[in-house]
Write a protein that holds these residues in place. Structure first.
Motif, mmCIF file in Angstrom:
data_model
loop_
_atom_site.group_PDB
_atom_site.id
_atom_site.type_symbol
_atom_site.label_atom_id
_atom_site.label_comp_id
_atom_site.label_asym_id
_atom_site.label_seq_id
_atom_site.Cartn_x
_atom_site.Cartn_y
_atom_site.Cartn_z
ATOM 1 N N ASN A 111 4.810 20.931 -21.000
ATOM 2 C CA ASN A 111 6.557 21.450 -21.151
ATOM 3 C C ASN A 111 6.311 22.976 -20.497
ATOM 4 O O ASN A 111 7.461 23.192 -21.000
ATOM 5 N N HIS A 112 5.938 24.011 -20.169
ATOM 6 C CA HIS A 112 5.515 25.395 -20.431
ATOM 7 C C HIS A 112 5.059 26.174 -18.902
ATOM 8 O O HIS A 112 5.431 26.589 -18.452
ATOM 9 N N LEU A 113 3.920 24.901 -18.463
ATOM 10 C CA LEU A 113 3.295 26.066 -17.334
ATOM 11 C C LEU A 113 2.710 25.350 -16.422
ATOM 12 O O LEU A 113 3.059 26.148 -15.079
ATOM 13 N N ARG A 114 3.446 23.812 -15.824
ATOM 14 C CA ARG A 114 3.344 23.561 -14.970
ATOM 15 C C ARG A 114 4.177 23.968 -14.234
ATOM 16 O O ARG A 114 5.334 24.089 -14.124
ATOM 17 N N PRO A 115 4.066 23.150 -12.553
ATOM 18 C CA PRO A 115 4.743 24.123 -11.675
ATOM 19 C C PRO A 115 6.280 23.290 -11.540
ATOM 20 O O PRO A 115 6.415 22.544 -11.750
ATOM 21 N N ASN A 116 7.314 23.958 -10.957
ATOM 22 C CA ASN A 116 8.814 23.309 -10.975
ATOM 23 C C ASN A 116 9.309 22.734 -11.931
ATOM 24 O O ASN A 116 9.866 22.288 -11.491
ATOM 25 N N LEU A 117 8.658 23.629 -13.194
ATOM 26 C CA LEU A 117 9.784 23.447 -13.876
ATOM 27 C C LEU A 117 11.294 23.800 -13.844
ATOM 28 O O LEU A 117 11.003 25.616 -13.240
ATOM 29 N N LYS A 118 11.672 23.615 -14.420
ATOM 30 C CA LYS A 118 13.391 24.949 -14.770
ATOM 31 C C LYS A 118 13.150 25.018 -15.725
ATOM 32 O O LYS A 118 13.214 24.535 -16.599
ATOM 33 N N LYS A 119 13.545 26.790 -15.619
ATOM 34 C CA LYS A 119 14.142 26.754 -16.453
ATOM 35 C C LYS A 119 15.612 27.786 -17.250
ATOM 36 O O LYS A 119 16.590 27.117 -16.454
ATOM 37 N N GLY A 120 15.900 27.614 -18.687
ATOM 38 C CA GLY A 120 17.611 27.960 -18.559
ATOM 39 C C GLY A 120 17.930 27.007 -18.857
ATOM 40 O O GLY A 120 17.650 25.182 -19.466
ATOM 41 N N SER A 121 19.594 26.250 -18.619
ATOM 42 C CA SER A 121 20.037 25.768 -19.458
ATOM 43 C C SER A 121 20.657 24.272 -18.704
ATOM 44 O O SER A 121 20.475 25.009 -17.418
ATOM 45 N N PHE A 122 21.253 23.906 -19.081
ATOM 46 C CA PHE A 122 20.811 22.266 -17.840
ATOM 47 C C PHE A 122 22.533 22.259 -17.803
ATOM 48 O O PHE A 122 23.110 23.216 -18.088
ATOM 49 N N THR A 123 22.767 21.996 -16.111
ATOM 50 C CA THR A 123 23.887 22.535 -15.763
ATOM 51 C C THR A 123 24.359 21.481 -16.212
ATOM 52 O O THR A 123 23.573 20.058 -17.289
ATOM 53 N N PRO A 124 25.867 21.344 -16.001
ATOM 54 C CA PRO A 124 26.560 20.467 -16.088
ATOM 55 C C PRO A 124 26.409 19.066 -15.952
ATOM 56 O O PRO A 124 26.381 17.590 -16.446
ATOM 57 N N GLU A 125 26.219 19.079 -14.522
ATOM 58 C CA GLU A 125 25.130 17.612 -13.652
ATOM 59 C C GLU A 125 24.288 16.960 -14.962
ATOM 60 O O GLU A 125 24.071 16.326 -14.513
ATOM 61 N N GLU A 126 23.344 17.984 -15.025
ATOM 62 C CA GLU A 126 21.807 17.216 -15.894
ATOM 63 C C GLU A 126 22.733 16.840 -17.365
ATOM 64 O O GLU A 126 21.954 16.106 -17.298
ATOM 65 N N GLU A 127 23.836 17.980 -17.782
ATOM 66 C CA GLU A 127 24.346 17.198 -18.941
ATOM 67 C C GLU A 127 25.070 15.704 -19.099
ATOM 68 O O GLU A 127 24.331 15.310 -20.103
ATOM 69 N N ARG A 128 25.334 15.931 -17.560
ATOM 70 C CA ARG A 128 26.362 14.418 -17.314
ATOM 71 C C ARG A 128 25.108 13.160 -17.585
ATOM 72 O O ARG A 128 25.376 12.138 -18.158
ATOM 73 N N MET A 129 23.833 14.138 -16.982
ATOM 74 C CA MET A 129 23.595 12.990 -16.418
ATOM 75 C C MET A 129 22.534 11.908 -18.034
ATOM 76 O O MET A 129 22.130 11.001 -18.276
ATOM 77 N N ILE A 130 22.335 13.465 -18.383
ATOM 78 C CA ILE A 130 21.511 13.474 -20.219
ATOM 79 C C ILE A 130 22.764 12.177 -20.867
ATOM 80 O O ILE A 130 21.823 11.255 -21.461
ATOM 81 N N VAL A 131 23.868 12.334 -21.162
ATOM 82 C CA VAL A 131 24.494 11.397 -21.820
ATOM 83 C C VAL A 131 24.533 10.430 -20.993
ATOM 84 O O VAL A 131 24.407 9.446 -22.449
ATOM 85 N N GLU A 132 25.246 10.094 -20.246
ATOM 86 C CA GLU A 132 24.809 8.513 -19.037
ATOM 87 C C GLU A 132 23.856 8.140 -20.010
ATOM 88 O O GLU A 132 23.489 6.896 -20.137
ATOM 89 N N LEU A 133 22.585 8.521 -19.263
ATOM 90 C CA LEU A 133 21.008 7.789 -19.270
ATOM 91 C C LEU A 133 20.990 8.058 -20.698
ATOM 92 O O LEU A 133 20.296 6.717 -20.994
ATOM 93 N N HIS A 134 21.396 8.658 -22.014
ATOM 94 C CA HIS A 134 20.982 8.148 -22.964
ATOM 95 C C HIS A 134 22.199 6.779 -23.791
ATOM 96 O O HIS A 134 21.604 6.317 -24.400
ATOM 97 N N SER A 135 22.916 6.679 -23.005
ATOM 98 C CA SER A 135 23.668 5.651 -23.170
ATOM 99 C C SER A 135 22.873 4.595 -22.772
ATOM 100 O O SER A 135 23.188 3.137 -23.553
ATOM 101 N N GLN A 136 22.186 4.527 -21.604
ATOM 102 C CA GLN A 136 21.606 3.168 -21.013
ATOM 103 C C GLN A 136 19.976 3.480 -22.215
ATOM 104 O O GLN A 136 20.054 2.023 -22.060
ATOM 105 N N LEU A 137 19.512 4.129 -22.170
ATOM 106 C CA LEU A 137 18.123 3.821 -22.260
ATOM 107 C C LEU A 137 18.421 4.390 -24.127
ATOM 108 O O LEU A 137 16.881 4.622 -24.511
ATOM 109 N N GLY A 138 18.951 5.728 -25.146
ATOM 110 C CA GLY A 138 18.319 5.128 -26.202
ATOM 111 C C GLY A 138 17.595 6.791 -25.730
ATOM 112 O O GLY A 138 17.276 7.736 -25.462
ATOM 113 N N ASN A 139 16.721 6.790 -27.492
ATOM 114 C CA ASN A 139 15.940 7.952 -27.480
ATOM 115 C C ASN A 139 14.855 7.804 -26.335
ATOM 116 O O ASN A 139 13.901 7.852 -26.993
ATOM 117 N N LYS A 140 14.397 7.773 -25.404
ATOM 118 C CA LYS A 140 13.756 7.372 -24.167
ATOM 119 C C LYS A 140 13.880 8.610 -23.547
ATOM 120 O O LYS A 140 13.512 8.702 -22.201
#
Length: 416
Positions: free
Chosen positions: A74-103
């Motif tokens: 969650n914190h140390l591994r390489p290539n982790l993005k820091k900071g807020s979710f981008t609008p595109e990421e938020e969009r994907m999360i919403v869509e994925l949640h509608s498909q996958l639920g709490n996965k």
DNA sequence: AAGAAGTGCAACCGCGTATAT
DNA sequence: CATATACGCGGTTGCACTTCT
């Protein structure tokens, strides 16, 4: 236990220590310090990821294995993005949640550099806010959206959790196998700019072979895909980006395939052994790659057995159920074992036997793997192997995209 | 200015599954 | 086959920080 915070590698203090009866060394809880982070990072650099319970023994870090794993992922591994979710990421999360639920983990697999915890926290706070504000949880849920099952045709009797995902503009490669029909020109399916793949076929699927290992157990297909040339280490893959003429890495751990949906080599053609990129990417098996004119190569016998076992079963099913499927003779090609002396690397040469009617071939020469047009595949010692989608595209012949109801990339339904 | 309430996030916990012995 | 161990996932908690009153 003799280890303790006696060196600069250990950062534990008396704060947050869990005392336990029996004289065992108490483990620290609570927030990690930068010193502890350094210790853990040094451990991973030296020993690699995994075996988290060994961290304490090898470094003296007074943290349980679970805590170490969590901190790293969650914190140390390489290539982790820091900071807020981008609008595109938020969009994907919403869509994925509608498909996958709490996965959350599955969602995280499709959001490069993001962790399941991050997504989960984001979602939970979002839920609170939206509930409070009286807004729908899925702001776009009013708009019905065409979805496409991952990899497997709809109504597959053995799919435990039928999943579907939207047609993202961002790259989420979707695969479905060419069972009854193929594609006139499968290259149309591989979009070089959107880097997504969509194959569609709703024909029933035969019963799959049994599964053995957990990397076949999950329900969704891929997502961690990227050009092999863009990374130094196979396990660190860009999330998207399928480029023709480019060998690809797939991480089997993230493939998350459903029953029987292992990317049977009968559909997957692969890294050209002559390609320098594949050679440089898997230096440990370079010699074997060079020694084999084609076929499959796995450096992990367990993975190899699973893959070949399933592939073989798939091949037979495909052939028996859909004799018109491309190159049924492929399953009868002779396979030649190329096992290196250490026994840890195995290669199969599944190239056709010229001039031999497959049905008349020596049964002893029946292949252990169905790999008709496959030129080669490589895998590292873990879960990674390489693919060349150019060859994959060449597997699909027959019907046109229009006949199959395939939408061209520039005519895909939008999410919003 | 100070306390209360809200928010975001890191970390922990329990459980299920895979693997090893 | 049974048990132990390791790992990963999802739910939950606790705390620091911010905003509100």
């Amino acid at each position: 236990m003799n280890s303790g915070p006696s060196t600069s590698m250990s950062a534990s203090s008396s704060e947050g220590l869990n005392s336990s009866s029996g004289g065992e060394v108490a483990l620290k809880k609570g927030p990690w310090t930068s010193a502890e982070d350094k210790v853990l990072a040094a451990y991973v650099e030296r020993y690699g990821e995994g075996n988290w319970n060994a961290v304490r023994k090898k470094t003296g870090l007074l943290r349980c294995g679970k805590s170490c794993r969590l901190r790293w992922t969650n914190h140390l591994r390489p290539n982790l993005k820091k900071g807020s979710f981008t609008p595109e990421e938020e969009r994907m999360i919403v869509e994925l949640h509608s498909q996958l639920g709490n996965k959350w983990a599955r969602m995280a697999a499709q959001l490069p550099g993001r962790t399941d915890n991050e997504i989960k926290n984001f979602w939970n706070t979002r839920i609170k806010r939206r509930l409070r504000d009286g807004l729908p949880l899925h702001p776009c849920s009013q708009k019905p959206r065409q979805t496409t099952p991952l990899f497997l045709p709809q109504q597959s009797p053995f799919v435990k959790n039928q999943l579907s995902l939207p047609h993202y503009h961002t790259a989420i490669p979707l695969f479905q196998g060419p069972f009854q029909s193929g594609f006139h020109n499968a290259n149309h399916l591989f979009d070089q700019t959107q880097s997504s793949i969509l194959l569609q076929d709703t024909s029933p699927l035969p019963i799959p072979p049994p599964r053995h290992k957990r990397y076949c157990d999950s329900a969704a297909f891929p997502i961690s895909v990227g050009p092999a040339s863009s990374t130094d280490h196979p396990s660190v893959l860009p999330p998207h980006g399928i480029l023709l003429d480019t060998p690809l890495n797939f991480n089997l751990s993230s493939l998350q395939m459903e029953v029987g949906s292992l990317p049977s080599p009968s559909w997957f053609s692969v890294v050209n052994p002559e390609l320098p990129s594949s050679q440089s990417q898997f230096p440990g098996i370079l010699r074997t790659v060079e020694s084999c004119s084609g076929g499959f190569l796995y450096s992990d016998p367990g993975v190899f057995e699973d893959v070949t076992g399933e592939a073989h079963a798939w091949a037979n099913m495909t052939h028996n159920n859909f004799p018109d499927t491309h190159s049924p003779s492929g399953m009868n090609q002779a396979a030649t074992d190329l096992v290196n002396p250490s026994g840890t690397i195995i290669a199969y040469d599944a190239s056709p036997t010229p001039g031999i009617n497959p049905s008349q071939e020596d049964p002893m020469k029946q292949p252990d793997i169905f790999a008709p047009e496959v030129n080669g595949a490589v895998a590292d010692g873990g879960d990674n192997f390489g693919l060349d989608l150019n060859d994959m595209a060449s597997l699909f012949t027959g019907s046109t995209m229009a006949e199959l109801g395939i939408l061209p990339w520039d005519n895909m339904p939008e999410i919003y």
